[in-house]
Design an enzyme around this catalytic site. Structure first.
Site, PDB file in Angstrom:
ATOM      1  N   CYS A   1       1.600 -10.032   3.278  1.00 43.28           N
ATOM      2  CA  CYS A   1       0.554  -9.031   3.027  1.00 43.28           C
ATOM      3  C   CYS A   1      -0.188  -9.250   1.715  1.00 43.28           C
ATOM      4  O   CYS A   1      -1.379  -8.965   1.623  1.00 43.28           O
ATOM      5  CB  CYS A   1       1.149  -7.636   3.112  1.00 43.28           C
ATOM      6  SG  CYS A   1       1.720  -7.245   4.794  1.00 43.28           S
TER       7      CYS A   1
ATOM      8  N   LYS B   1      -1.987   1.119   6.783  1.00 39.60           N
ATOM      9  CA  LYS B   1      -2.443   0.062   7.685  1.00 39.60           C
ATOM     10  C   LYS B   1      -1.385  -0.208   8.754  1.00 39.60           C
ATOM     11  O   LYS B   1      -0.215   0.103   8.581  1.00 39.60           O
ATOM     12  CB  LYS B   1      -2.757  -1.225   6.915  1.00 39.60           C
ATOM     13  CG  LYS B   1      -1.596  -1.795   6.109  1.00 39.60           C
ATOM     14  CD  LYS B   1      -2.062  -2.962   5.238  1.00 39.60           C
ATOM     15  CE  LYS B   1      -0.940  -3.524   4.382  1.00 39.60           C
ATOM     16  NZ  LYS B   1       0.133  -4.175   5.141  1.00 39.60           N
TER      17      LYS B   1
ATOM     18  N   ASP C   1       2.052  -2.769  -0.560  1.00 43.11           N
ATOM     19  CA  ASP C   1       3.256  -2.523   0.259  1.00 43.11           C
ATOM     20  C   ASP C   1       4.575  -2.477  -0.517  1.00 43.11           C
ATOM     21  O   ASP C   1       5.567  -3.088  -0.083  1.00 43.11           O
ATOM     22  CB  ASP C   1       3.355  -3.591   1.352  1.00 43.11           C
ATOM     23  CG  ASP C   1       2.197  -3.548   2.330  1.00 43.11           C
ATOM     24  OD1 ASP C   1       1.272  -2.741   2.127  1.00 43.11           O
ATOM     25  OD2 ASP C   1       2.201  -4.339   3.293  1.00 43.11           O
TER      26      ASP C   1
END
Length: 200
Positions: free
Chosen positions: A145, A103, A9
């Site tokens: 994450c 995602k 990310d």
């Protein structure tokens, strides 16, 4: 070679100036690019994930719409599909990435294992196809994450290292707690300099 690199990310909305920007996010992007420049050959597979949330709903309660976000389970809108905030940070060189995972498409999702690539394939399928047994993890954010992705990788039987110089978190306390938890789970807490040492 059976090692993969997970880049979690590294997106505009998670770096300075973004909707959920963390301090040090841009430096992490640049640091990962240096890592890839010097050590891309150490990895059989490089996988990068991105949050890729829907614009027209609350993504399963992930976005706080009518209430204030609690910054634990609910968040301000971020990384909406097709927006600049969802794109990789400009300091991350994506040319060495083999698999791009999206995602959180309409649902909450923290781990890279919860997403799929454009063909609908999962990270697990990519790992099995290449016989991966070891994973190094870098990216954002340490306490969310990155944490979730490392825990899932360990759960999947991988030998995992997290490079502390190439992650950044939302908060110092929760990031320290996450690293401690990951260490207890069996992940190795290291710095990326171990790659230089191994090459000597």
């Amino acid at each position: 070679m059976t090692r993969a690199l997970f880049i979690i990310d590294v997106q505009n909305d998670f770096t300075e100036g973004g909707a959920l920007g963390v301090d040090g996010g841009a430096a992490v992007a640049a640091g990962i690019t240096r890592l890839l420049t010097q050590h891309r050959g150490d990895y059989e597979l490089v996988v990068a994930s991105r949050d890729w949330h829907s614009a027209d709903d609350d993504n399963g309660g992930h976005f706080a719409v009518d209430t204030e976000p609690d910054f634990v389970d609910t968040w301000p809108p971020h990384c909406v599909a097709g927006t600049a905030g969802a794109e990789y940070h400009a300091d991350l060189d994506t040319s060495g990435i083999d698999v791009h995972i999206r995602k959180g498409q309409g649902v909450p999702a923290y781990s890279i294992f919860e997403g799929t690539d454009d063909a609908g394939d999962s990270v697990t399928e990519a790992l099995v196809a290449r016989g991966i047994t070891e994973i190094d993890v870098v990216g954002l954010a340490t306490d969310y994450c990155v944490r979730a992705s490392v825990l899932d990788a360990v759960e999947h039987g991988q030998h995992v290292r997290i490079f502390t110089d190439l992650v950044a978190g939302v908060a110092a306390e929760s990031s320290a707690a996450a690293l401690a938890e990951l260490g207890h789970s069996g992940a190795v807490i290291a710095e990326s300099s171990v790659l230089d040492e191994a090459a000597q």
